[in-house]
Design an enzyme around this catalytic site. Structure first.
Site, PDB file in Angstrom:
ATOM      1  N   SER B  54       0.806  -1.212   0.000  1.00 45.88           N
ATOM      2  CA  SER B  54       0.000   0.000   0.000  1.00 45.88           C
ATOM      3  C   SER B  54       0.841   1.265   0.000  1.00 45.88           C
ATOM      4  CB  SER B  54      -0.930   0.015   1.213  1.00 45.88           C
ATOM      5  OG  SER B  54      -0.177   0.021   2.394  1.00 45.88           O
ATOM      6  N   LYS B 103       0.249   4.195   7.088  1.00 42.05           N
ATOM      7  CA  LYS B 103      -0.204   5.008   5.970  1.00 42.05           C
ATOM      8  C   LYS B 103       0.311   6.431   6.173  1.00 42.05           C
ATOM      9  CE  LYS B 103      -3.123   2.010   4.023  1.00 42.05           C
ATOM     10  NZ  LYS B 103      -2.367   0.883   4.519  1.00 42.05           N
TER      11      LYS B 103
END
Lengths: 179, 196
Positions: B54, B103
């Site tokens: 990701s 993230k």
């Protein structure tokens, strides 16, 4: 009154402490540090007793002066069921801790607003979230305001009220099976 | 009486008894340091491995070539203090409480974000005490982020990725201030954020 005599059973531990730590300050420092850290690990991962304040869980907890026993084995929502009183980090105030009751787990349907206040709209709780509501509906900021809450925020389950000692009790979920 | 017979080897001075005594003592001293290590990992920092694409291409740059995972240093001391747009944070995923996600912070409280699919609305306001996080990957299918579960509360964040330790080619501090994202953010003021 009998004259005060030094309790005999305390002599061996005190002699042990004196022999090992009296002139070894570094050893005393590291042992104190390790003991404090051990208590920290127990409080965070096993059980802890914390004070509460606020009116959002009346009549279960009073506004001031109650202390509760928290079981940390239920952190992150492991084994939490509907009706449990849980403690979690606040969704709206960074750094604050909150105690509320779980009314719905992932997949359940719950009513969005207070009963009797308008729409009867219901929503389904998404994966990994739960719905928390305070016992004192009129004075509680809970999932009716900020929506479903991620279970990862749950830090433990309140299993008993410990102080004041006269009011000590094990907390139950209050759910009874329908006969 | 049986215990005296069982453990008498410690006192008799035999080789095994002496060894067991010294070994047991050292094992106990080793065990007393475990709470200190746990405290260090929870409050000061630890080394974590990045699994998943990701954050490609910033982290796990060799995701398409081999199975090696990047290792990075996560700073756990007050991670949400002075959080800026572009910093990498580590938090528990809202959909899977037992999974740690890493993230990038795209928007802080008070900002407006132009969202991608599958977010149901085209514009999202970040409320007070929340942040909007997204993965760096261009392909939106490979990252599970705020476009799926919305803004996350600040208390979910438990660490900030400050340095990359492995591989040697990307060793060094995470230069979050050089990040230019593709998501459009309309910067707002903290005071105008929605309060629940």
């Amino acid at each position: 009154m009998p004259p005060f005599r030094f309790p005999v059973f305390l002599k061996p531990p005190l002699q042990f402490l004196k022999k090992h730590y009296y002139s070894h300050p570094f050893l005393l420092f590291t042992t104190t540090l390790k003991t404090l850290l051990l208590f920290h690990v127990i409080t965070r991962y096993q059980y802890s007793i914390d004070g509460t304040w606020g009116a959002s869980m009346l009549p279960t907890f009073s506004v001031f002066g109650d202390h509760v026993l928290i079981d940390r084995g239920y952190r992150r929502g492991r084994g939490v069921e509907v009706g449990d009183v849980v403690t979690f980090d606040s969704v709206v105030e960074p750094g604050e801790k909150v105690i509320k009751r779980v009314l719905g787990l992932e997949g359940d349907y719950v009513m969005r607003n207070t009963p009797g206040s308008g729409s009867q709209e219901m929503i389904q709780i998404p994966k990994g979230h739960c719905w928390v509501v305070g016992d004192n509906l009129g004075f509680s900021r809970d999932s009716r305001h900020f929506g479903p809450m991620p279970m990862a925020l749950i830090k433990g389950k309140v299993i008993a009220k410990v102080f004041p000692w006269k009011e000590r009790e094990w907390l139950t979920s209050g759910l009874n099976p329908v006969v | 009486m049986t215990t005296r017979r069982l453990f008498s080897s410690f006192n008799r001075g035999t080789q095994y008894g002496q060894f067991a005594r010294v070994f047991g003592y050292n094992l106990f001293i080793f065990a007393t340091w475990i709470p200190a290590v746990i405290f260090f990992h929870d409050n000061i920092g630890e080394v974590t491995r990045i699994s998943g694409p990701s954050m490609y291409p910033y982290l796990n740059t060799s995701y398409n070539e081999n199975q090696k995972e990047d290792r990075c240093w996560v700073n756990k001391f007050r991670p949400t203090q002075n959080l800026q747009r572009g910093m990498l944070v580590s938090f528990r995923s809202p959909y899977h409480p037992e999974v740690l996600a890493i993230k990038r912070v795209i928007a802080v409280e008070g900002d407006r974000v132009i969202t991608h699919a599958p977010y149901p609305l085209p514009i999202a306001d970040v409320p007070a005490g929340h942040v909007w996080v997204e993965g760096d990957n261009r392909d939106a299918n490979k990252t599970l982020d705020s476009n799926h579960y919305g803004p996350i509360p600040l208390n979910l964040i438990q660490g900030r990725v400050t340095h990359v330790l492995w591989p040697w080619t990307s060793f060094g501090a995470v230069r979050w201030w050089e990040f230019k994202g593709r998501t459009r953010v309309l910067k707002g003021r903290k005071e105008s954020a929605l309060r629940f």
